[in-house]
Structure formats: C-alpha cells, structure tokens
Design an enzyme around this catalytic site. Structure first.
Site, PDB file in Angstrom:
ATOM      1  N   PRO A 111       0.830  -1.088  -0.019  1.00  0.00           N
ATOM      2  CA  PRO A 111      -0.036   0.151  -0.093  1.00  0.00           C
ATOM      3  C   PRO A 111       0.739   1.388   0.150  1.00  0.00           C
ATOM      4  O   PRO A 111       1.931   1.419   0.734  1.00  0.00           O
ATOM      5  CB  PRO A 111      -0.945  -0.044   1.190  1.00  0.00           C
ATOM      6  CG  PRO A 111      -0.360  -1.595   2.109  1.00  0.00           C
ATOM      7  CD  PRO A 111       0.646  -2.054   1.203  1.00  0.00           C
ATOM      8  N   VAL A 112       0.259   2.468  -0.653  1.00  0.00           N
ATOM      9  CA  VAL A 112       1.302   3.554  -1.087  1.00  0.00           C
ATOM     10  C   VAL A 112       0.922   4.439   0.116  1.00  0.00           C
ATOM     11  O   VAL A 112      -0.342   4.516   0.748  1.00  0.00           O
ATOM     12  CB  VAL A 112       0.803   4.127  -2.142  1.00  0.00           C
ATOM     13  CG1 VAL A 112       1.464   5.505  -2.375  1.00  0.00           C
ATOM     14  CG2 VAL A 112       1.279   3.125  -3.335  1.00  0.00           C
TER      15      VAL A 112
ATOM     16  N   ALA B  19      10.555   2.983  -1.218  1.00  0.00           N
ATOM     17  CA  ALA B  19      11.945   2.387  -1.331  1.00  0.00           C
ATOM     18  C   ALA B  19      11.919   1.094  -2.136  1.00  0.00           C
ATOM     19  O   ALA B  19      12.952   0.590  -2.466  1.00  0.00           O
ATOM     20  CB  ALA B  19      12.237   2.324   0.240  1.00  0.00           C
ATOM     21  N   ALA B  20      10.821   0.465  -1.917  1.00  0.00           N
ATOM     22  CA  ALA B  20      10.872  -0.859  -2.480  1.00  0.00           C
ATOM     23  C   ALA B  20      10.790  -0.901  -3.912  1.00  0.00           C
ATOM     24  O   ALA B  20      11.448  -1.516  -4.669  1.00  0.00           O
ATOM     25  CB  ALA B  20       9.560  -1.904  -1.863  1.00  0.00           C
TER      26      ALA B  20
ATOM     27  N   ASP C 241      14.684   2.691   5.781  1.00  0.00           N
ATOM     28  CA  ASP C 241      13.575   1.922   4.811  1.00  0.00           C
ATOM     29  C   ASP C 241      14.475   1.390   3.642  1.00  0.00           C
ATOM     30  O   ASP C 241      14.467   0.284   3.362  1.00  0.00           O
ATOM     31  CB  ASP C 241      12.666   2.859   4.119  1.00  0.00           C
ATOM     32  CG  ASP C 241      11.545   3.334   5.232  1.00  0.00           C
ATOM     33  OD1 ASP C 241      11.822   2.964   6.332  1.00  0.00           O
ATOM     34  OD2 ASP C 241      10.710   3.957   4.725  1.00  0.00           O
TER      35      ASP C 241
HETATM   36  C1  MEV Z   1       9.770   5.888   7.947  1.00  0.00           C
HETATM   37  O1  MEV Z   1       9.378   4.710   7.430  1.00  0.00           O
HETATM   38  C2  MEV Z   1      10.451   6.061   9.298  1.00  0.00           C
HETATM   39  C3  MEV Z   1      10.744   7.486   9.668  1.00  0.00           C
HETATM   40  O2  MEV Z   1      11.459   7.261  10.893  1.00  0.00           O
HETATM   41  C4  MEV Z   1      11.401   8.339   8.699  1.00  0.00           C
HETATM   42  C5  MEV Z   1      12.878   8.034   8.357  1.00  0.00           C
HETATM   43  O3  MEV Z   1      13.246   7.185   9.377  1.00  0.00           O
HETATM   44  O4  MEV Z   1      13.321   8.539   7.536  1.00  0.00           O
HETATM   45  C6  MEV Z   1       9.422   8.254  10.312  1.00  0.00           C
END
Ligand code: MEV
Length: 319
Positions: free
Chosen positions: A101-102, A110-111, A152
């Site tokens: 899901p977006v 990232a995926a 990510d």
């Molecule tokens: C995003 O998946 C996680 C956050 O901590 C942002 C980041 O780490 O860049 C909210």
C-alpha cells in the site's frame, strides 16, 4: 521480446521510527510476502535514452524526461547512471506493479526504487551489491521524505532484519525464532514527510521535552534488541506497546491508529503500535500463532481496511 523483472519486499519498523531521524537506533524487518515488482522491456525502435514508466497502482504513465529533476525517478536514474557510468540509457518501457500500500508506512517508495535498480542492473548486465542498491535508493528517498534516516532503503535492499543507526555500519539481527506479525492498514493514507516535519517543528518548539521522548524511544530500542535476539516475544510485545505511547506523546499517532492498537491488544496480541511515519498508515501487532486469527478478526471489526499476516523467519531459515 521477453521482459526483465526484479522484486523487493515491503518493510515494517518494529520500533524506533522518528527517533531514528535523530540518531537513535531503530529495528526494522523486511516483509517478504508483500512485494513491489518492476519489469523492463527493451524498446529498440525508441529514441535512445527514452524511458517510459507506467504504474497502474498510482495511475502513472509518463516518460522520464518530463519529470522534474527532484522527482524520485529522476533521482534514481541519475544515481543509476552515476554508479554505472552509462552516458546513454537504451530506450525502454518500465512497468511497476506493487502489492505494497502506498503512503502507509511499509516502504512502498523504497521497495519500488530497489526493485527498479535491480531490474535496471539486470537490463544492462550488472549485479549490484546490497550496499550499492541501498545507496542509490537513498537518493530517491530524499524526494519522498526530505531528510530520511536511511532505514527503509537499507532494510529493503538487504532483505534482512536490521538494527539501524544513522551513519553507523548496519547490524543484522540474528533471530532465534520466528516472529509473527499482523500489519493492519487504517485506510488513511499518510505522507511520511508530513509527520517527520511535524516532529521537527515540535523539536524546535520544545526541544527538552521532545528530546526526552526521543531518548526514551532509543533506550527502548536498545532493550528491544536484546528481546529480539533472545526470541523473547512477550517482552518485545510490551516494548512495542510502550513505543506506541511514546509515539503518541510525539504527536504522530491518531485516534484510528489508537483504536486499532487497543483492539489488537484486547484480542490477545502481545503488543501493538503504529509502524512507519504514523498520522495514518499501518499498525503492527505482535502475536502468537494460535491467536493470529482472533486478532485479525478483531482488527477487521475495529475498521482495518486490510490486514497482512507477516512471519519474519528465524535467521537459520534464510542464511
Ligand atoms: C519512515 O519509514 C520512518 C521514519 O523514521 C522516517 C525515517 O526514518 O526517515 C518516520
């Protein structure tokens, strides 16, 4: 003409989101059963350098050259050409299809980046290392998040559980047992950049109080690492729920996310919390396998739009 394709998994942050932006550690797991896929088809009659990109999920059909330079795909192709030294790309059609899901905190951007880089590499005959994939995907992450921590792209490129701290070598976690998670989508899309900016504003307004919450999250993550490596799911569950109350204090939770978290815990989950940027998106619940169906039902009853079961396998199963 056959197409070349590659995939990359979704991710969940088990603990430590937001605090990881402020140099605290975080723990993230790949979600191998929920994936993004990118297929590339050569387009020999096309003009060299012409790249056509299609994604049905986000209703995108565009050629690369009309996208602004700061767009994630422009950044990705620039990083790819810099890494490979390729001056001119062959004409190609790139098709993205993703189950992730977006705008839900599962690393869909990232995926897609990692899957696209792997496919581009195959297309030109190069196999990138995970470190190369993570570094190139980070360039696209900047377009999504502004100032991303890098967690990510790292967990998705490496496809292994990680203990991550910005600007430090990655530590891969050894899992002595499986971890069973449920990931429940609140139905409310949320842009990570919005909550990251909100936390930054809070940090500027009340640095002492906000800094203390960030520190407490960091302490919890260091403790949780011990639980992960010991396979102590009960303590890990409690740590997840504690992390949720700190995320609430940070202002990134919402009533719907709270409702889902409580529903999971009342149905017998070992712990639950939002995962990713918050403000909407997903929660995760840590469960014992025998309670999984009951918690899943409770999450749907509480208004979850979609619930993904995700088992993170013990290290011996994928090494
Ligand atoms: C995003 O998946 C996680 C956050 O901590 C942002 C980041 O780490 O860049 C909210």
């Amino acid at each position: 003409m056959p197409s070349i394709s590659a995939t990359a998994p979704a991710k969940v942050i088990l603990l430590g989101e937001h605090a990881v932006v402020y140099n605290q550690p975080a723990i993230a797991f790949p979600v191998p059963n929920v994936r993004a896929r990118v297929a590339i088809l050569a387009n020999p009659p096309g003009k060299p350098g012409h790249v056509e990109i299609t994604s049905r999920q986000v209703q995108l059909q565009t050629s690369l050259d009309v996208l602004p330079p700061e767009h994630a795909f422009q950044r990705l192709f620039t990083a790819f050409q810099r890494e490979t030294g390729l001056k001119q790309l062959p004409a190609m059609q790139v098709t993205i299809s993703s189950e992730i899901p977006v705008a839900a905190g599962m690393g869909s951007g990232a995926a897609v980046s990692v899957a696209m880089l792997k496919a581009l590499g195959l297309f030109v005959g190069i196999k990138f290392s995970n470190a190369q994939l993570a570094a190139m995907a980070y360039e696209a992450e900047k377009a999504y998040h502004g100032n991303p921590s890098g967690i990510d792209n790292t967990v998705i490129a490496c496809e292994k559980p990680v203990y991550y701290k910005k600007n430090e070598p990655i530590t891969f976690l050894t899992l002595p047992s499986d971890f069973n998670l449920l990931i429940a989508y609140s139905g409310i899309p949320a842009q990570t950049i919005a909550t990251v900016n909100a936390v930054r504003a809070k940090m500027e307004q009340s640095p002492v109080q906000t800094g203390a919450i960030i520190e407490q999250i960091g302490t919890l993550v260091r403790q949780a690492r011990v639980y992960v490596e010991a396979g102590d799911v009960a303590s890990l569950g409690r740590a997840c729920t504690q992390n949720q109350s700190l995320l609430m204090q940070l202002g990134v939770s919402t009533p719907k996310l709270e409702y889902l978290v409580n529903a999971a815990i009342n149905a017998g989950a070992l712990g639950a919390k939002l995962t990713g940027g918050g403000g909407g998106g997903n929660i995760l619940a840590l469960v014992n396998p025998e309670i999984q169906v009951k918690v899943m039902d409770a999450l749907y009853q509480a208004g979850a739009e979609r619930v993904f079961p995700a088992t993170v396998r013990k290290t011996a199963d994928y090494e």
